[in-house]
Scaffold this active site. Sequence first.
Site, short mmCIF file in Angstrom:
data_model
loop_
_atom_site.label_atom_id
_atom_site.label_comp_id
_atom_site.label_asym_id
_atom_site.label_seq_id
_atom_site.Cartn_x
_atom_site.Cartn_y
_atom_site.Cartn_z
N CYS A 64 10.86 -3.12 -0.62
CA CYS A 64 11.82 -2.91 0.50
C CYS A 64 12.48 -4.23 1.38
CB CYS A 64 11.62 -2.13 0.37
SG CYS A 64 9.67 -1.70 1.73
N CYS A 67 7.94 -6.34 3.27
CA CYS A 67 6.45 -7.49 3.62
C CYS A 67 6.88 -8.42 4.20
CB CYS A 67 6.19 -7.71 1.48
SG CYS A 67 5.54 -5.94 1.14
N CYS A 167 3.43 -3.35 -4.56
CA CYS A 167 4.65 -3.79 -5.94
C CYS A 167 4.54 -5.48 -6.61
CB CYS A 167 5.78 -4.00 -5.11
SG CYS A 167 6.09 -2.65 -4.12
N CYS A 205 1.23 -1.10 1.40
CA CYS A 205 2.64 -1.60 1.03
C CYS A 205 3.25 -0.88 2.45
CB CYS A 205 3.03 -0.14 0.62
SG CYS A 205 4.31 0.28 -0.09
N HIS A 242 -13.37 4.66 3.75
CA HIS A 242 -13.84 6.84 4.55
C HIS A 242 -15.69 6.06 5.22
CE1 HIS A 242 -15.74 10.57 4.36
NE2 HIS A 242 -16.73 9.98 3.14
N CYS A 245 -14.77 5.19 7.99
CA CYS A 245 -13.48 5.47 9.10
C CYS A 245 -15.18 5.85 10.61
CB CYS A 245 -13.45 6.72 8.63
SG CYS A 245 -12.14 7.96 9.57
N CYS A 266 -11.50 14.77 9.75
CA CYS A 266 -11.68 14.84 9.34
C CYS A 266 -10.49 15.08 8.22
CB CYS A 266 -12.84 14.61 8.15
SG CYS A 266 -12.89 14.24 6.79
N CYS A 272 -6.77 12.84 2.53
CA CYS A 272 -6.66 11.39 3.11
C CYS A 272 -7.70 10.45 1.80
CB CYS A 272 -7.71 11.27 3.90
SG CYS A 272 -8.11 9.83 4.35
N CYS A 281 -8.76 -1.43 7.80
CA CYS A 281 -7.58 -0.81 8.36
C CYS A 281 -8.31 -0.31 9.83
CB CYS A 281 -6.84 -0.21 7.78
SG CYS A 281 -5.54 -0.43 6.13
N CYS A 293 -3.68 4.03 9.74
CA CYS A 293 -2.47 5.60 9.86
C CYS A 293 -3.97 6.86 9.85
CB CYS A 293 -2.43 5.30 8.09
SG CYS A 293 -1.87 4.45 7.77
N CYS A 299 -4.49 8.32 5.26
CA CYS A 299 -4.88 7.40 4.59
C CYS A 299 -4.32 7.84 2.50
CB CYS A 299 -6.04 6.61 4.79
SG CYS A 299 -6.42 4.78 2.89
N CYS A 302 -2.72 2.67 -0.53
CA CYS A 302 -1.68 1.89 -0.43
C CYS A 302 -1.89 0.20 -0.50
CB CYS A 302 -0.86 1.19 0.48
SG CYS A 302 -1.24 0.38 2.16
FE1 FSX Z 1 6.63 -3.38 -2.10
FE2 FSX Z 1 7.39 -5.91 0.09
FE3 FSX Z 1 5.74 -1.81 -0.39
FE4 FSX Z 1 7.79 -2.20 0.76
O1 FSX Z 1 8.97 -5.48 -0.34
S1 FSX Z 1 4.76 -3.12 -0.87
S2 FSX Z 1 7.74 -1.17 -1.51
S3 FSX Z 1 6.26 -1.42 1.70
O2 FSX Z 1 7.63 -4.09 1.07
O3 FSX Z 1 7.67 -4.95 -1.90
FE1 SF4 Z 2 -12.61 9.81 5.08
FE2 SF4 Z 2 -10.43 10.23 6.07
FE3 SF4 Z 2 -12.40 11.79 6.65
FE4 SF4 Z 2 -11.70 9.24 7.49
S1 SF4 Z 2 -9.77 11.09 8.04
S2 SF4 Z 2 -13.74 10.41 7.09
S3 SF4 Z 2 -11.52 7.45 5.68
S4 SF4 Z 2 -11.41 11.23 4.48
FE1 SF4 Z 3 -5.11 0.94 5.47
FE2 SF4 Z 3 -4.63 3.40 3.90
FE3 SF4 Z 3 -2.92 2.98 5.66
FE4 SF4 Z 3 -2.53 1.79 3.69
S1 SF4 Z 3 -2.94 3.97 3.74
S2 SF4 Z 3 -2.57 0.80 6.05
S3 SF4 Z 3 -5.43 1.27 2.66
S4 SF4 Z 3 -5.24 3.51 6.36
#
Ligand code: FSX
Ligand code: SF4
Ligand code: SF4
Length: 318
Positions: A64, A67, A167, A205, A242, A245, A266, A272, A281, A293, A299, A302
Site C-alpha cells: 500500500c 512502508c 507483505c 504493517c 506482552h 507492556c 489490560c 490485544c 514498540c 498501539c 496490538c 502486525c
Molecule cells: Fe504491506 Fe507496505 Fe502493510 Fe502497507 O507497502 S506491510 S500493506 S502497511 O505498506 O507492504
Molecule cells: Fe499484554 Fe496487551 Fe494486556 Fe499489554 S494490553 S498486558 S500487551 S494483553
Molecule cells: Fe507494534 Fe503490535 Fe502495533 Fe504492530 S500492532 S506496531 S507489533 S504494537
Amino acid sequence: MKDEQQLLENQQEETGVSRRSFLKTVTGTAAGIGISQVLNPALIYALEKGLKKHPVLWIQGQGCTGCSVTLLNSTSPPIADILLKIISLQFNPTVQVSEGEMAMENLYGIAEEYEGRFSLVVEGAIPVAENGKYCIVGEMDHKEISMVDVMKQLGPKAGSVLAVGTCAAYGGIPAAQGNITGATGVMDFFKAEGIKTPVVNIPGCPPHPDWIVGSLVYLLKDGIPKLDGVGRPTLFYGENIHDNCPRVPMYDEGELSNTLSDPKGCRVDLGCKGPETYADCYKRKWNGGLNWCVDNAVCIGCVEPHFPDGVSPFYEPA
Ligand code: FSX
Ligand code: SF4
Ligand code: SF4
C-alpha cells in the site's frame, strides 16, 4: 563542548564508531530509545566513508506504499538526513523524479554496475500467479516487466535483500484469505527460485522507520544482523510485547479495559495480540515517540508471519 569535540575527534581517528556503540545506538539506551544518535557526527563520519559506496535500490510490489510512507515520516532522524547522510537511495518509485523507461534503465544499470554490492529493499509481496501479470513495475523496449521478473533478475545480483513490511517478509495482507494473485514473501520466493542472496525481514504493517533505517545501516556496516527463527533482527524483534507492556501488572491483577477509550486496564479482552507478538514498540513507541498501539487501541500482531489471518479479528468487544 570542547571535551565533546575532543571525544568526537578521538572517535573519528579510531574507527569512526565502534560496533558496541553502534549497537547501543540502534537498540536504545535509558537516555534515548530512538536512532537519532545515529546522526551523531562520529557515526556520520563513519557512514559517509563507507556506506555511500553501497547503493540501495528500493522496489515496490503488492503493498500500500505504507512502508515508504513510514520511512518518509521518520522524524528522528529526519528523512532528509537519512537520505543525504545515511543511505544512498538510488531508486524508489514513490520519491524519485525519473519515471518510465529511464527509471527502469537506471534500476538495471545500477544493479549491473554494483553487482554483489548493492542492497535491494523489497516493499510489498510478489504475486507469482499468472506468470507475475498481477504486478507490472515498468517497461523496457515496449516489454512489460513484472515484479517477478525484477526479483528473478536483480535478486541474485544483490549483496543482500531487506524485505520491508509484512507483505514483503511473509505475504501479509495481499496473501490473506481470498488472495488469487499468489502473493508471496521474499524468502519463500527465493527458496522456490533457488536464489541464495541473504534476506533480512523487517516486518510490520507498516514497520517502524527505526527498524528499517537501523537494519539497513547495520547491514551495510556490519553485515547480516542476528536473526530470529522467522528472519527478523533480534535487535528490534527480540522481545515479547506482552512481557514488557506497562499494563502487565493490570493483566496480572485481572484489571481489564472494557473499551478502547479506557485509559487504564489490560486490553487482552479487547483482542490485544501482545502475548504472541515480538517487537520493541512498547519502548520505542511510534509517531516520534508519542504513543503506541496499546495506548489507544490494541496490538494486532502486525509483525508476525501469520498476520493478518492468524490474528483476526483484530478487535473484539469485551
Ligand atoms: Fe504491506 Fe507496505 Fe502493510 Fe502497507 O507497502 S506491510 S500493506 S502497511 O505498506 O507492504
Ligand atoms: Fe499484554 Fe496487551 Fe494486556 Fe499489554 S494490553 S498486558 S500487551 S494483553
Ligand atoms: Fe507494534 Fe503490535 Fe502495533 Fe504492530 S500492532 S506496531 S507489533 S504494537
